[in-house]
Design a protein around this motif. Structure first.
Motif, PDB file in Angstrom:
ATOM      1  N   CYS A   1      78.033 -38.605  -3.955  1.00 35.65           N
ATOM      2  CA  CYS A   1      77.795 -39.918  -4.583  1.00 35.65           C
ATOM      3  C   CYS A   1      78.431 -39.935  -5.961  1.00 35.65           C
ATOM      4  CB  CYS A   1      76.316 -40.135  -4.826  1.00 35.65           C
ATOM      5  SG  CYS A   1      75.367 -40.512  -3.386  1.00 35.65           S
ATOM      6  N   ILE A   2      79.080 -41.033  -6.269  1.00 34.39           N
ATOM      7  CA  ILE A   2      79.624 -41.205  -7.619  1.00 34.39           C
ATOM      8  C   ILE A   2      78.857 -42.331  -8.314  1.00 34.39           C
ATOM      9  CG2 ILE A   2      81.513 -42.759  -6.866  1.00 34.39           C
ATOM     10  CD1 ILE A   2      83.253 -41.265  -9.021  1.00 34.39           C
ATOM     11  N   LEU A   3      78.666 -42.176  -9.612  1.00 38.96           N
ATOM     12  CA  LEU A   3      77.905 -43.154 -10.390  1.00 38.96           C
ATOM     13  C   LEU A   3      78.876 -44.022 -11.198  1.00 38.96           C
ATOM     14  CD1 LEU A   3      75.046 -44.016 -11.510  1.00 38.96           C
ATOM     15  CD2 LEU A   3      75.388 -42.264 -13.280  1.00 38.96           C
ATOM     16  N   LEU A   4      78.780 -45.331 -11.059  1.00 36.39           N
ATOM     17  CA  LEU A   4      79.670 -46.218 -11.819  1.00 36.39           C
ATOM     18  C   LEU A   4      78.888 -47.090 -12.794  1.00 36.39           C
ATOM     19  CD1 LEU A   4      82.321 -47.355  -9.162  1.00 36.39           C
ATOM     20  CD2 LEU A   4      82.333 -45.364 -10.668  1.00 36.39           C
ATOM     21  N   ALA A   5      79.293 -47.004 -14.065  1.00 34.97           N
ATOM     22  CA  ALA A   5      78.696 -47.801 -15.131  1.00 34.97           C
ATOM     23  C   ALA A   5      79.600 -49.009 -15.335  1.00 34.97           C
ATOM     24  CB  ALA A   5      78.607 -46.956 -16.393  1.00 34.97           C
ATOM     25  N   ASN A   6      79.257 -50.114 -14.705  1.00 40.22           N
ATOM     26  CA  ASN A   6      80.161 -51.279 -14.713  1.00 40.22           C
ATOM     27  C   ASN A   6      79.925 -52.197 -15.926  1.00 40.22           C
ATOM     28  OD1 ASN A   6      82.250 -52.900 -13.608  1.00 40.22           O
ATOM     29  ND2 ASN A   6      80.735 -54.242 -12.632  1.00 40.22           N
ATOM     30  N   LYS A   7      80.863 -53.085 -16.127  1.00 38.88           N
ATOM     31  CA  LYS A   7      80.870 -54.107 -17.190  1.00 38.88           C
ATOM     32  C   LYS A   7      81.091 -53.479 -18.559  1.00 38.88           C
ATOM     33  CE  LYS A   7      77.996 -57.225 -14.413  1.00 38.88           C
ATOM     34  NZ  LYS A   7      77.061 -58.342 -14.368  1.00 38.88           N
ATOM     35  N   CYS A   8      81.890 -52.424 -18.612  1.00 37.38           N
ATOM     36  CA  CYS A   8      82.140 -51.777 -19.907  1.00 37.38           C
ATOM     37  C   CYS A   8      82.968 -52.668 -20.816  1.00 37.38           C
ATOM     38  CB  CYS A   8      82.774 -50.396 -19.723  1.00 37.38           C
ATOM     39  SG  CYS A   8      84.454 -50.423 -19.103  1.00 37.38           S
ATOM     40  N   ASP A   9      83.504 -53.772 -20.272  1.00 36.11           N
ATOM     41  CA  ASP A   9      84.223 -54.736 -21.125  1.00 36.11           C
ATOM     42  C   ASP A   9      83.283 -55.463 -22.070  1.00 36.11           C
ATOM     43  OD1 ASP A   9      83.601 -57.593 -19.553  1.00 36.11           O
ATOM     44  OD2 ASP A   9      83.696 -55.873 -18.228  1.00 36.11           O
ATOM     45  N   LEU A  10      81.983 -55.439 -21.783  1.00 41.08           N
ATOM     46  CA  LEU A  10      81.032 -56.195 -22.600  1.00 41.08           C
ATOM     47  C   LEU A  10      80.535 -55.384 -23.803  1.00 41.08           C
ATOM     48  CD1 LEU A  10      78.913 -57.922 -19.784  1.00 41.08           C
ATOM     49  CD2 LEU A  10      80.679 -58.957 -21.194  1.00 41.08           C
ATOM     50  N   GLY A  11      81.389 -54.516 -24.315  1.00 35.84           N
ATOM     51  CA  GLY A  11      80.995 -53.728 -25.473  1.00 35.84           C
ATOM     52  C   GLY A  11      80.376 -52.418 -25.049  1.00 35.84           C
TER      53      GLY A  11
ATOM     54  N   PHE B   1      74.945 -36.282  -8.944  1.00 31.74           N
ATOM     55  CA  PHE B   1      76.170 -37.056  -8.673  1.00 31.74           C
ATOM     56  C   PHE B   1      77.387 -36.134  -8.809  1.00 31.74           C
ATOM     57  CE2 PHE B   1      73.211 -40.416  -9.816  1.00 31.74           C
ATOM     58  CZ  PHE B   1      73.551 -41.435  -8.931  1.00 31.74           C
ATOM     59  N   ILE B   2      78.457 -36.462  -8.100  1.00 33.51           N
ATOM     60  CA  ILE B   2      79.667 -35.651  -8.239  1.00 33.51           C
ATOM     61  C   ILE B   2      80.385 -35.969  -9.553  1.00 33.51           C
ATOM     62  CG2 ILE B   2      80.043 -35.284  -5.756  1.00 33.51           C
ATOM     63  CD1 ILE B   2      82.243 -37.541  -5.991  1.00 33.51           C
ATOM     64  N   GLY B   3      80.025 -37.103 -10.145  1.00 34.23           N
ATOM     65  CA  GLY B   3      80.612 -37.489 -11.425  1.00 34.23           C
ATOM     66  C   GLY B   3      80.281 -38.947 -11.714  1.00 34.23           C
ATOM     67  N   TRP B   4      80.740 -39.423 -12.852  1.00 31.67           N
ATOM     68  CA  TRP B   4      80.480 -40.816 -13.208  1.00 31.67           C
ATOM     69  C   TRP B   4      81.682 -41.372 -13.955  1.00 31.67           C
ATOM     70  CZ3 TRP B   4      80.193 -42.798 -18.227  1.00 31.67           C
ATOM     71  CH2 TRP B   4      80.260 -41.840 -19.252  1.00 31.67           C
TER      72      TRP B   4
ATOM     73  N   LYS C   1      75.801 -39.355 -18.702  1.00 28.40           N
ATOM     74  CA  LYS C   1      76.274 -38.024 -18.322  1.00 28.40           C
ATOM     75  C   LYS C   1      75.093 -37.146 -17.912  1.00 28.40           C
ATOM     76  CE  LYS C   1      79.169 -34.298 -20.206  1.00 28.40           C
ATOM     77  NZ  LYS C   1      78.265 -33.168 -20.368  1.00 28.40           N
ATOM     78  N   GLU C   2      74.073 -37.155 -18.747  1.00 28.49           N
ATOM     79  CA  GLU C   2      72.878 -36.346 -18.488  1.00 28.49           C
ATOM     80  C   GLU C   2      72.235 -36.757 -17.164  1.00 28.49           C
ATOM     81  OE1 GLU C   2      70.359 -35.887 -22.144  1.00 28.49           O
ATOM     82  OE2 GLU C   2      68.837 -36.561 -20.722  1.00 28.49           O
ATOM     83  N   PHE C   3      72.117 -38.061 -16.988  1.00 30.87           N
ATOM     84  CA  PHE C   3      71.507 -38.596 -15.772  1.00 30.87           C
ATOM     85  C   PHE C   3      72.318 -38.213 -14.537  1.00 30.87           C
ATOM     86  CE2 PHE C   3      71.539 -42.031 -12.637  1.00 30.87           C
ATOM     87  CZ  PHE C   3      70.213 -42.014 -12.257  1.00 30.87           C
ATOM     88  N   SER C   4      73.639 -38.332 -14.669  1.00 34.46           N
ATOM     89  CA  SER C   4      74.520 -38.035 -13.543  1.00 34.46           C
ATOM     90  C   SER C   4      74.378 -36.568 -13.118  1.00 34.46           C
ATOM     91  CB  SER C   4      75.955 -38.369 -13.954  1.00 34.46           C
ATOM     92  OG  SER C   4      76.876 -37.717 -13.132  1.00 34.46           O
ATOM     93  N   GLU C   5      74.330 -35.680 -14.110  1.00 33.01           N
ATOM     94  CA  GLU C   5      74.208 -34.253 -13.794  1.00 33.01           C
ATOM     95  C   GLU C   5      72.835 -33.920 -13.222  1.00 33.01           C
ATOM     96  OE1 GLU C   5      77.470 -32.934 -17.152  1.00 33.01           O
ATOM     97  OE2 GLU C   5      75.375 -32.377 -17.463  1.00 33.01           O
ATOM     98  N   ALA C   6      71.800 -34.510 -13.817  1.00 35.57           N
ATOM     99  CA  ALA C   6      70.433 -34.207 -13.373  1.00 35.57           C
ATOM    100  C   ALA C   6      70.155 -34.714 -11.963  1.00 35.57           C
ATOM    101  CB  ALA C   6      69.428 -34.806 -14.357  1.00 35.57           C
ATOM    102  N   ASN C   7      70.896 -35.731 -11.543  1.00 35.19           N
ATOM    103  CA  ASN C   7      70.600 -36.335 -10.248  1.00 35.19           C
ATOM    104  C   ASN C   7      71.636 -36.035  -9.164  1.00 35.19           C
ATOM    105  OD1 ASN C   7      68.054 -38.229 -10.438  1.00 35.19           O
ATOM    106  ND2 ASN C   7      69.117 -38.279 -12.408  1.00 35.19           N
TER     107      ASN C   7
END
Ligand code: GDP
Length: 179
Positions: free
Chosen positions: A122-132, A150-153, A142-148
């Motif tokens: 599973c990959i984690l995507l943090a969308n809408k990064c254009d909104l600041g 995910f293969i990366g984010w 990063k912490e959440f992705s590693e703890a849960n």
């Protein structure tokens, strides 16, 4: 020359309104319809993308986007069946969608697994990064992705066409290794 084709089912999950269907549209068709009226489709949106992986290998992705069924309480097992990879998406400006990403990941882990019993990548995507900067910091993600597990984010902006192909390329590399 013998040409090999792999078909893989990829799930796109996450809260409503985080940008899942916009992402799939952008990934598959290359466009973004920002003015799209709020939609409430019940069921699953299905899209196909064919990647020329190498001279002799084609990867056919079946993308399953849970359109309008995002009350994560219980997605049916049918939806998860046979999936070999997953995208969990949240909206960087919407903290609750980040909180719910944990439940989405758990739901995927309990209902989908590889034939050998391992969790599907599973990959984690943090969308809408254009909104600041958003409300969710990179360190937290990063912490959440590693703890849960995910293969990366990655941070993405479907609107600005940022990190659209890359996440699925990374996911598919993982899927081909684990499948
Ligand atoms: P879904 O319910 O998760 O499938 O979300 P949609 O794809 O329907 O998107 C929800 C809303 O967010 C729509 O108004 C989109 O135009 C908007 N949206 C999607 N991706 C982005 C993005 O990267 N940036 C911004 N600013 N808006 C986005």
């Amino acid at each position: 020359m013998h040409c090999q084709e792999h078909t893989h089912k990829v799930l796109i999950v996450g809260d409503k309104n985080v940008g899942k269907s916009s992402y799939v549209k952008r990934y598959v068709n290359g466009n973004f319809n920002y003015k799209q009226p709020y939609k409430m489709t019940v069921g699953v949106d299905f899209a196909v993308k064919v990647l020329q992986w190498s001279d002799t290998e084609t990867v056919r992705l079946h993308l399953w986007d849970i359109a309008g069924q995002e009350s994560f309480i219980s997605m049916t097992r049918v939806y998860y069946k046979g999936a070999s990879g997953c995208v969990v998406m949240f909206d960087m400006t919407e903290p609750s969608s980040f909180l719910h990403a944990r439940q989405w990941k758990q739901d995927v882990d309990t209902k989908a697994m590889l034939p050998n019993g391992d969790p599907i990548p599973c990959i984690l995507l943090a969308n809408k990064c254009d909104l600041g900067m958003g409300c969710v910091s990179s360190e937290k993600i990063k912490e959440f992705s590693e703890a849960n597990g995910f293969i990366g984010w990655m941070e993405t902006s479907v609107k600005d066409n940022r990190n659209i192909q890359e996440p699925l390329r990374f996911l598919v590399e993982n899927m081909l290794r684990s499948g």
